[in-house]
Every structure is written in structure tokens, then in C-alpha cells.
Motif scaffolding. Structure first.
Motif, PDB file in Angstrom:
ATOM      1  N   ALA A 122       0.828  -1.208   0.000  1.00  0.00           N
ATOM      2  CA  ALA A 122       0.000   0.000   0.000  1.00  0.00           C
ATOM      3  C   ALA A 122       0.860   1.253   0.000  1.00  0.00           C
ATOM      4  O   ALA A 122       0.516   2.264  -0.623  1.00  0.00           O
ATOM      5  CB  ALA A 122      -0.942  -0.003   1.213  1.00  0.00           C
ATOM      6  N   TYR A 123       1.996   1.193   0.714  1.00  0.00           N
ATOM      7  CA  TYR A 123       2.916   2.332   0.762  1.00  0.00           C
ATOM      8  C   TYR A 123       3.478   2.622  -0.625  1.00  0.00           C
ATOM      9  O   TYR A 123       3.512   3.774  -1.078  1.00  0.00           O
ATOM     10  CB  TYR A 123       4.040   2.021   1.748  1.00  0.00           C
ATOM     11  N   MET A 124       3.914   1.567  -1.299  1.00  0.00           N
ATOM     12  CA  MET A 124       4.471   1.743  -2.643  1.00  0.00           C
ATOM     13  C   MET A 124       3.382   2.158  -3.630  1.00  0.00           C
ATOM     14  O   MET A 124       3.643   2.944  -4.552  1.00  0.00           O
ATOM     15  CB  MET A 124       5.132   0.446  -3.097  1.00  0.00           C
ATOM     16  N   ASN A 125       2.175   1.660  -3.432  1.00  0.00           N
ATOM     17  CA  ASN A 125       1.076   2.093  -4.299  1.00  0.00           C
ATOM     18  C   ASN A 125       0.786   3.574  -4.115  1.00  0.00           C
ATOM     19  O   ASN A 125       0.443   4.278  -5.074  1.00  0.00           O
ATOM     20  CB  ASN A 125      -0.183   1.276  -3.997  1.00  0.00           C
ATOM     21  N   MET A 126       0.900   4.064  -2.874  1.00  0.00           N
ATOM     22  CA  MET A 126       0.709   5.492  -2.628  1.00  0.00           C
ATOM     23  C   MET A 126       1.783   6.303  -3.351  1.00  0.00           C
ATOM     24  O   MET A 126       1.483   7.348  -3.953  1.00  0.00           O
ATOM     25  CB  MET A 126       0.750   5.766  -1.126  1.00  0.00           C
ATOM     26  N   ILE A 127       3.036   5.837  -3.307  1.00  0.00           N
ATOM     27  CA  ILE A 127       4.109   6.537  -4.008  1.00  0.00           C
ATOM     28  C   ILE A 127       3.830   6.552  -5.504  1.00  0.00           C
ATOM     29  O   ILE A 127       3.970   7.584  -6.181  1.00  0.00           O
ATOM     30  CB  ILE A 127       5.463   5.876  -3.698  1.00  0.00           C
ATOM     31  N   ASP A 128       3.420   5.413  -6.039  1.00  0.00           N
ATOM     32  CA  ASP A 128       3.086   5.340  -7.467  1.00  0.00           C
ATOM     33  C   ASP A 128       1.927   6.269  -7.795  1.00  0.00           C
ATOM     34  O   ASP A 128       1.926   6.962  -8.830  1.00  0.00           O
ATOM     35  CB  ASP A 128       2.743   3.895  -7.831  1.00  0.00           C
ATOM     36  N   ARG A 129       0.936   6.314  -6.921  1.00  0.00           N
ATOM     37  CA  ARG A 129      -0.248   7.150  -7.148  1.00  0.00           C
ATOM     38  C   ARG A 129       0.097   8.634  -7.164  1.00  0.00           C
ATOM     39  O   ARG A 129      -0.471   9.409  -7.945  1.00  0.00           O
ATOM     40  CB  ARG A 129      -1.274   6.859  -6.048  1.00  0.00           C
ATOM     41  N   CYS A 130       1.042   9.034  -6.320  1.00  0.00           N
ATOM     42  CA  CYS A 130       1.338  10.459  -6.162  1.00  0.00           C
ATOM     43  C   CYS A 130       2.520  10.942  -7.005  1.00  0.00           C
ATOM     44  O   CYS A 130       2.736  12.155  -7.110  1.00  0.00           O
ATOM     45  CB  CYS A 130       1.620  10.761  -4.687  1.00  0.00           C
ATOM     46  N   LEU A 131       3.274  10.033  -7.590  1.00  0.00           N
ATOM     47  CA  LEU A 131       4.456  10.408  -8.361  1.00  0.00           C
ATOM     48  C   LEU A 131       4.080  10.616  -9.824  1.00  0.00           C
ATOM     49  O   LEU A 131       3.444   9.758 -10.444  1.00  0.00           O
ATOM     50  CB  LEU A 131       5.522   9.320  -8.240  1.00  0.00           C
ATOM     51  N   VAL A 132       4.490  11.766 -10.378  1.00  0.00           N
ATOM     52  CA  VAL A 132       4.189  12.054 -11.785  1.00  0.00           C
ATOM     53  C   VAL A 132       4.981  11.124 -12.687  1.00  0.00           C
ATOM     54  O   VAL A 132       6.010  10.550 -12.288  1.00  0.00           O
ATOM     55  CB  VAL A 132       4.500  13.522 -12.138  1.00  0.00           C
ATOM     56  N   ASN A 133       4.534  10.978 -13.904  1.00  0.00           N
ATOM     57  CA  ASN A 133       5.259  10.170 -14.878  1.00  0.00           C
ATOM     58  C   ASN A 133       6.629  10.804 -15.148  1.00  0.00           C
ATOM     59  O   ASN A 133       6.725  12.000 -15.419  1.00  0.00           O
ATOM     60  CB  ASN A 133       4.456  10.071 -16.176  1.00  0.00           C
ATOM     61  N   GLY A 134       7.674  10.002 -15.040  1.00  0.00           N
ATOM     62  CA  GLY A 134       9.027  10.520 -15.201  1.00  0.00           C
ATOM     63  C   GLY A 134       9.663  10.930 -13.881  1.00  0.00           C
ATOM     64  O   GLY A 134      10.819  11.365 -13.856  1.00  0.00           O
ATOM     65  N   GLY A 135       8.927  10.799 -12.768  1.00  0.00           N
ATOM     66  CA  GLY A 135       9.418  11.239 -11.466  1.00  0.00           C
ATOM     67  C   GLY A 135      10.324  10.228 -10.785  1.00  0.00           C
ATOM     68  O   GLY A 135      10.442   9.062 -11.194  1.00  0.00           O
ATOM     69  N   LEU A 136      10.953  10.682  -9.681  1.00  0.00           N
ATOM     70  CA  LEU A 136      11.855   9.855  -8.889  1.00  0.00           C
ATOM     71  C   LEU A 136      11.401   9.855  -7.433  1.00  0.00           C
ATOM     72  O   LEU A 136      10.905  10.863  -6.924  1.00  0.00           O
ATOM     73  CB  LEU A 136      13.292  10.382  -8.958  1.00  0.00           C
ATOM     74  N   ALA A 137      11.608   8.726  -6.780  1.00  0.00           N
ATOM     75  CA  ALA A 137      11.311   8.605  -5.348  1.00  0.00           C
ATOM     76  C   ALA A 137      12.514   7.976  -4.657  1.00  0.00           C
ATOM     77  O   ALA A 137      13.104   7.019  -5.173  1.00  0.00           O
ATOM     78  CB  ALA A 137      10.076   7.754  -5.116  1.00  0.00           C
ATOM     79  N   LEU A 138      12.878   8.516  -3.489  1.00  0.00           N
ATOM     80  CA  LEU A 138      13.981   7.971  -2.707  1.00  0.00           C
ATOM     81  C   LEU A 138      13.455   7.506  -1.358  1.00  0.00           C
ATOM     82  O   LEU A 138      12.750   8.243  -0.670  1.00  0.00           O
ATOM     83  CB  LEU A 138      15.078   9.007  -2.502  1.00  0.00           C
ATOM     84  N   ILE A 139      13.796   6.264  -1.008  1.00  0.00           N
ATOM     85  CA  ILE A 139      13.432   5.700   0.293  1.00  0.00           C
ATOM     86  C   ILE A 139      14.704   5.391   1.053  1.00  0.00           C
ATOM     87  O   ILE A 139      15.558   4.631   0.584  1.00  0.00           O
ATOM     88  CB  ILE A 139      12.585   4.429   0.131  1.00  0.00           C
ATOM     89  N   HIS A 140      14.843   5.986   2.233  1.00  0.00           N
ATOM     90  CA  HIS A 140      15.997   5.822   3.120  1.00  0.00           C
ATOM     91  C   HIS A 140      15.494   5.068   4.347  1.00  0.00           C
ATOM     92  O   HIS A 140      14.621   5.551   5.065  1.00  0.00           O
ATOM     93  CB  HIS A 140      16.530   7.218   3.476  1.00  0.00           C
ATOM     94  N   SER A 141      16.012   3.842   4.564  1.00  0.00           N
ATOM     95  CA  SER A 141      15.429   3.018   5.614  1.00  0.00           C
ATOM     96  C   SER A 141      16.460   2.063   6.210  1.00  0.00           C
ATOM     97  O   SER A 141      17.387   1.619   5.527  1.00  0.00           O
ATOM     98  CB  SER A 141      14.256   2.205   5.053  1.00  0.00           C
ATOM     99  N   ILE A 142      16.261   1.724   7.491  1.00  0.00           N
ATOM    100  CA  ILE A 142      16.991   0.620   8.097  1.00  0.00           C
ATOM    101  C   ILE A 142      16.452  -0.673   7.487  1.00  0.00           C
ATOM    102  O   ILE A 142      15.247  -0.837   7.339  1.00  0.00           O
ATOM    103  CB  ILE A 142      16.819   0.600   9.625  1.00  0.00           C
ATOM    104  N   ILE A 143      17.354  -1.582   7.151  1.00  0.00           N
ATOM    105  CA  ILE A 143      16.982  -2.799   6.443  1.00  0.00           C
ATOM    106  C   ILE A 143      17.495  -4.013   7.209  1.00  0.00           C
ATOM    107  O   ILE A 143      18.666  -4.056   7.625  1.00  0.00           O
ATOM    108  CB  ILE A 143      17.564  -2.793   5.016  1.00  0.00           C
TER     109      ILE A 143
END
Length: 388
Positions: free
Chosen positions: A254-275
Motif C-alpha cells: 500500500a505504501y508503494m502504491n501510494m508513491i506510485d499514485r502520487c508520483l508524476v510520470n518521469g518522477g523519482l522517489a527515494l526511500i531511506h530506511s533501516i533494512i
């Protein structure tokens, strides 16, 4: 809360030499890590209460943390002790209790990070007092791993990290940017000030929101009290720093779907996380109970799987050892400045917070957990080149 130490028991125990079966078992386990009970090395533990052994044998990491909070044991270098324990994989030998098995089943089948539960983390951790974090963090109140590649101190490391994020996102003046879980607003403000972008930062912490709104009201930044699930606007870039650890495995898609939903075509998203190095369903039981309620560290494969098939993975950058340095810097600041804030917290909190910071440092040093930055794109046609 953990049991309070008994001075009578501690005094009596310090003078006896007879070992219980639990003490012998725990001592044998620690020997694999090169740790001696009541030894002279900085990473040896000093046990003050004999009930310590049964608690740790029965509850594993949860018991170890709770007995430290209660003053049942001490160690000069908790971070080194934890590093040795993790390198020896002692966590696989203790704490295999029915309680922990139940916790694992709950995490697998129950959404521990639902909208209602998300606010528990805010109340337990982020809203416990901005003054605590002012005396622990760097001046920008950046509460995530610094980038120490060219840095000599914490403030420089955080500046380098914020700039690295902006470079990886290839920010340009006029862009609209979403900062999910914006904290006290440091990254949003940095991007607006240095890269000329317009930022919307969202948080569910009232303390963080109040600080951000009061501190950065002169910049092109809007801070909102909002859960990420409610966001439905378009952005050129999206950044998520230290937020994914609170999302939960059942909400990753759902989190990634939200990013996809809100990101324009051609856009970039950065996720910084403990793994986490393993794909699981719940985090460390002590951390989950006392520090980040219902926290969850995803594995790299869980993150990338959740992004399929809508987002394209462009870059992964692991600089986990830098979190060791960051946590030690936070710990040193906390200890040095604690006299300024101690009237608001008790001795149990002091021990809990030191244990949290030092255990986390030892975990990163042992490479038991990692810090990764993922860059995803949506509809991007050109090759992505990432700075380092």
C-alpha cells in the motif's frame, strides 16, 4: 515496566560464588562471544541480581533489555557487547519462548501498523519531548543516519546526507516534492532552501509538526498533520527518510502504491530506511515494546517486491556502518547533555535510552542490520546515474 533492582539481593549476590544452572548455561553461551560474566574486559557484563539469568534465558532480547533497565546488570561498552553477541549468533540460542512465537504469529496475521496503531509510535517515541532530541541530535534535528563519507562530525554528516538525497532525486527549482514522515522538517527545509523546490511535509507527530511550522515558516514548505495513506496529490519527487520502519510488512504494498499514485510520470522517489538482513514479520521484541511500538524492519527483497511492477528500481546504496557512527554521536550527546533534561525523565528512562542507542550501534557494527537508500523511478526513459 521492568522490575526494580533489590539492593538486598544485589548485596547478597555479590558475595556468593555458587552458580545456578541458568548462570552456567548463560556463561557458556557468552563464552562463544568471548564475553565473561563479571570479567575485566570493557565488553564483559557485571551481573548484580541472580534473577537476571532466568529472565534472559526465558525472554531473550526482551529480557536482556528489561533487566538492564532494572539495573540487574551493567557493562562498560554495551555496543561492543552486543556486537560480539550478534557476531556469535547467540540470539539463535536463547529466547525461543512461547511468548515470542505468539508475537511472531501476531505480526504475520495482524496489521500491527494500521492507521489507529500508527499513532502509538508517535505518543511513545516522537512526542516524548522536543528538548530531548534537541540535546541529542545535530542542530537540524535530523533523526536518521548521517553520511560520513567526507564528514568529521555529526552536523557535517547530516548535511552531507541531506545534500546526497537532494542530488539523488535530481531536484531542480520549481519542482513539487513530498516528504513522507518529515520529522522536525530539516530535510524539507534543506531542499527548499538549497534547491528551490516547493515541499509538502507530512507527519503524525504533533511535537514535530509544531517545531517544523514555527521554525521554517519563511520557506516554501507546507507541513501537514497527515497519515501517508490519506495523501492523494501529484508530486515531481517523493522522499521518505526513516519512515518505512513504521509501515509494517502488511502495508508495504500500500505504501508503494501510494508513491506510485502520487508520483508524476518521469518522477523519482527515494526511500531511506533501516533494512534487516532477513525477511521477517516483526522486529526486536525489546525495541518494539519500549522504543518503537509495532516497529518492523523490512528486508531489501521485501522493499523491492512491494514496488513491483509499477516502479523501477534505479539504485541501491548501503552505508549501514555510518549508522554506527551516528548512533555513537547521539549517545555521547545524550549523556553529556542529560543533566539539562533529567528533571523530566527518571533513571529507568536514562538506562533505557542509552541501551537503545548503544544496542543499535552494536547491531550496525556487526552488520546485523543495514541502512539503505533506494531510488525508484516511474516512467523514466533515460539512464539514471546516482551520485555517491
Amino acid at each position: 515496566m521492568p522490575d526494580e533492582p533489590s539492593s538486598a539481593i544485589n548485596t547478597a549476590y555479590s558475595g556468593t560464588t555458587r552458580k545456578t544452572s541458568s548462570e552456567r548455561l548463560f556463561g557458556d553461551l557468552l563464552s562463544f562471544a568471548g564475553v565473561t560474566i563479571n570479567g575485566d574486559n570493557e565488553y564483559d557484563i557485571k551481573v548484580h541480581n541472580p534473577k537476571f539469568y532466568n529472565r534472559v534465558i526465558g525472554k531473550g532480547n526482551l529480557g536482556l533489555g528489561e533487566t538492564y533497565m532494572a539495573g540487574w546488570w551493567d557493562c562498560e561498552r554495551i555496543d561492543v557487547f552486543i556486537e560480539r553477541v550478534l557476531n556469535a549468533k547467540l540470539q539463535d540460542q536463547v529466547g525461543k519462548s512461547k511468548w515470542l512465537s505468539l508475537r511472531l504469529l501476531m505480526a504475520k496475521f495482524i496489521n500491527l501498523q494500521s492507521s489507529a496503531r500508527a499513532f502509538q509510535t508517535r505518543q511513545q517515541h516522537y512526542d516524548i519531548g522536543n528538548n530531548l532530541f534537541r540535546n541529542m541530535l545535530d542542530p537540524s534535528l535530523t533523526y536518521s543516519c548521517g553520511y560520513w563519507n567526507n564528514a568529521a562530525n555529526l552536523a557535517q554528516a547530516q548535511y552531507e546526507k541531506l545534500d546526497l538525497i537532494c542530488q539523488k532525486l535530481k531536484l531542480a527549482p520549481g519542482m513539487k516534492v513530498l516528504d513522507i514522515g518529515c520529522g522536525w522538517g530539516g530535510l524539507s527545509a534543506f531542499a527548499a532552501r538549497h534547491y528551490g523546490v516547493s515541499v509538502v511535509g507530512i507527519t503524525i507527530s504533533e511535537e514535530q509538526l509544531a517545531h517544523a511550522q514555527a521554525t521554517y515558516n519563511d520557506l516554501d514548505v507546507e507541513f501537514r498533520f497527515m497519515d501517508y495513506r490519506d495523501m492523494n496529490e501529484s508530486f515531481d519527487r517523493i522522499m521518505s527518510v526513516g519512515m518505512l520502519e513504521h509501515v509494517g510488512h502488511k502495508n508495504l504494498k500500500a505504501y508503494m502504491n501510494m508513491i506510485d499514485r502520487c508520483l508524476v510520470n518521469g518522477g523519482l522517489a527515494l526511500i531511506h530506511s533501516i533494512i534487516d538482513t532477513d525477511s521477517g514479520y516483526c522486529g526486536d521484541p525489546w525495541i518494539n515494546k519500549y522504543i518503537f511500538v509495532n516497529g518492523f524492519l523490512p528486508s531489501a527483497s521485501q522493499v523491492t517486491k512491494a514496488a513491483e511492477p509499477k516502479l523501477v528500481l534505479e539504485d541501491v546504496h548501503n552505508f549501514g556502518p555510518d549508522y554506527d557512527k551516528t548512533l555513537i554521536a547521539w549517545h555521547d550527546n545524550f549523556v553529556e547533555n542529560y543533566p539539562k533534561i533529567k528533571e523530566n525523565y527518571d533513571e529507568t528512562f536514562y538506562r533505557m535510552w542509552r541501551y537503545y542507542l548503544l544496542c543499535s550501534a552494536g547491531s550496525f557494527r556487526a552488520r546485523h542490520i543495514q541502512l539503505m537508500q533506494f531510488v525508484f523511478s516511474k516512467g523514466r526513459r533515460q539512464v539514471y546515474w546516482s551520485p555517491r
